[in-house]
Design an enzyme around this catalytic site. Structure first.
Site, mmCIF file in Angstrom:
data_model
loop_
_atom_site.group_PDB
_atom_site.id
_atom_site.type_symbol
_atom_site.label_atom_id
_atom_site.label_comp_id
_atom_site.label_asym_id
_atom_site.label_seq_id
_atom_site.Cartn_x
_atom_site.Cartn_y
_atom_site.Cartn_z
ATOM 1 N N THR A 1 0.859 -1.184 0.000
ATOM 2 C CA THR A 1 0.000 0.000 0.000
ATOM 3 C C THR A 1 0.891 1.228 0.000
ATOM 4 O OG1 THR A 1 -1.678 -1.213 1.275
ATOM 5 C CG2 THR A 1 -1.870 1.190 1.193
ATOM 6 N N GLY B 1 -9.850 1.360 -2.589
ATOM 7 C CA GLY B 1 -8.414 1.343 -2.832
ATOM 8 C C GLY B 1 -7.702 0.619 -1.705
ATOM 9 N N GLU B 2 -6.505 1.094 -1.356
ATOM 10 C CA GLU B 2 -5.668 0.536 -0.285
ATOM 11 C C GLU B 2 -5.062 -0.831 -0.621
ATOM 12 O OE1 GLU B 2 -8.324 2.430 3.425
ATOM 13 O OE2 GLU B 2 -7.912 0.267 3.353
ATOM 14 N N GLY B 3 -5.641 -1.535 -1.608
ATOM 15 C CA GLY B 3 -5.274 -2.916 -1.881
ATOM 16 C C GLY B 3 -6.345 -3.894 -1.441
ATOM 17 N N VAL C 1 -7.756 -2.602 4.390
ATOM 18 C CA VAL C 1 -6.754 -3.487 3.800
ATOM 19 C C VAL C 1 -6.112 -4.382 4.846
ATOM 20 C CG1 VAL C 1 -4.809 -1.856 3.970
ATOM 21 C CG2 VAL C 1 -4.832 -3.614 2.172
#
Length: 343
Positions: free
Chosen positions: A58, A311-313, A92
């Protein structure tokens, strides 16, 4: 920038296909899992790959374009969220734990942030945020190259033994440069690739589209030069994500693309070295309209659509679970001969 990426191993893929045809199931009955296992065999040069060590990187960075009022959140949230990652309190973190992946947190360009007592944060800043792309280039070419090298060193120094790497991001305002990168490389209009990001209203959305248009007009990047696109309208974390993809591919490591920002990083990587696309694996289909355009340009077919846009992974984490499962079925299922089952 010279990066050596090997071709997929046809030998390993042929061996994986042959084994798939002899496992205790009707051929093709595991659908895309069978295709993924063969593809990952080619990536890793292992006929029965095992994705034991999973890493989700990240990468965070700030953006001068927030001065234009394109985000629903203030810029200091970027550093606050990096601290939240370090303390294990983000989405995440929860999903990485669920799929037994290590979350690698990287500050590639957060504005004036420090992380006392948070040794898990890799701090390798190119700068304290990019310049405002609405008024000029995001960064110098030297800084663009440095951002890519940050990503490469993340893999080389902090994830050299990773069996699979998921891409993740954090950066308030980063959907705006991601839209500009996507428009520049795919030759789509700013309006086609720009969306509502963190939840902006229609007035802010219209301003965001105008900012992307202005950025591309002010400093027209060369769409065939990934580094020039990054220099002109990108972000430090976007460059670092491109570097992670490139370095991972050079080491035969599968790279799982998450959402819109990581897709922009993947596009930059592909413009630098097209062979990287053989090593990219999709995860989800984001609600960001430009994500589908990125997938088309990269030749990726997403695994699932769960209306994700964090997002973030987070999407990459879920994708890693699928890829682990695909390889496990290839490796752990018995063949008809091994099981003594008639076929």
């Amino acid at each position: 920038m010279e990066i050596g990426i090997p071709p997929l191993s046809e030998t390993a893929m042929d061996q994986a296909r042959e084994r798939q045809q002899n496992l205790t199931k009707p051929p093709g009955s595991l659908g895309r899992l069978e295709t993924f296992s063969v593809e990952i065999a080619g990536i890793t040069d292992e006929p029965t790959p095992e994705l034991e060590e999973a890493v989700i990187a990240t990468v965070a960075g700030d953006h001068g374009v927030v001065e234009e009022g394109v985000s629903a959140f203030p810029q200091d949230v970027t550093a606050q969220m990096v601290a939240n990652f370090a303390h294990g309190g983000a989405g995440v973190n929860a999903l990485a734990n669920t799929v037994d992946a290590r979350n690698l947190i990287v500050d590639a360009g957060v504005a004036a942030a420090e992380y006392p007592g948070m040794d898990s944060v890799v701090v390798d800043k190119v700068g304290n945020g990019t310049d405002n792309i609405a008024t000029g280039a995001a960064m110098s070419r030297a800084d663009a190259e440095a951002a890519i090298e940050v990503g490469r060193s993340v893999v080389a120094e902090h994830a050299p033994e990773a069996d699979i790497i998921g891409l993740g991001d954090m950066g308030i305002g980063n959907t705006t440069p991601s839209a500009a990168v996507t428009a520049a490389i795919t030759d789509h209009s700013p309006e086609a690739v720009t969306d509502h990001g963190s939840g902006i209203d229609e007035e802010t959305f219209e301003r965001k589209v105008a900012v992307v248009e202005r950025a591309l007009e002010n400093d027209a990047p060369d769409p065939d030069d990934g580094i020039d696109v990054l220099r002109s309208v990108g972000g430090f974390e976007i460059g670092a994500l491109a570097g992670i993809a490139l370095e991972g591919a050079s080491r035969r490591t599968p790279i799982v693309v998450d959402g819109f920002i990581t897709g922009a990083g993947a596009l930059v990587a592909a413009q630098i070295e097209p062979a990287v696309t053989d090593y990219l694996l999709p995860s989800h289909s984001s609600v960001e309209s430009g994500h589908a355009i990125q997938h088309e340009a990269l030749g990726l077919d997403p695994l699932f659509d769960l209306d994700l846009r964090l997002g973030e992974g987070t999407g990459a984490a879920l994708g890693i679970a699928v890829y682990k499962g695909a390889c496990a079925t290839l490796r752990e299922m018995a063949t008809f001969e091994e099981a003594g089952v008639s076929n």
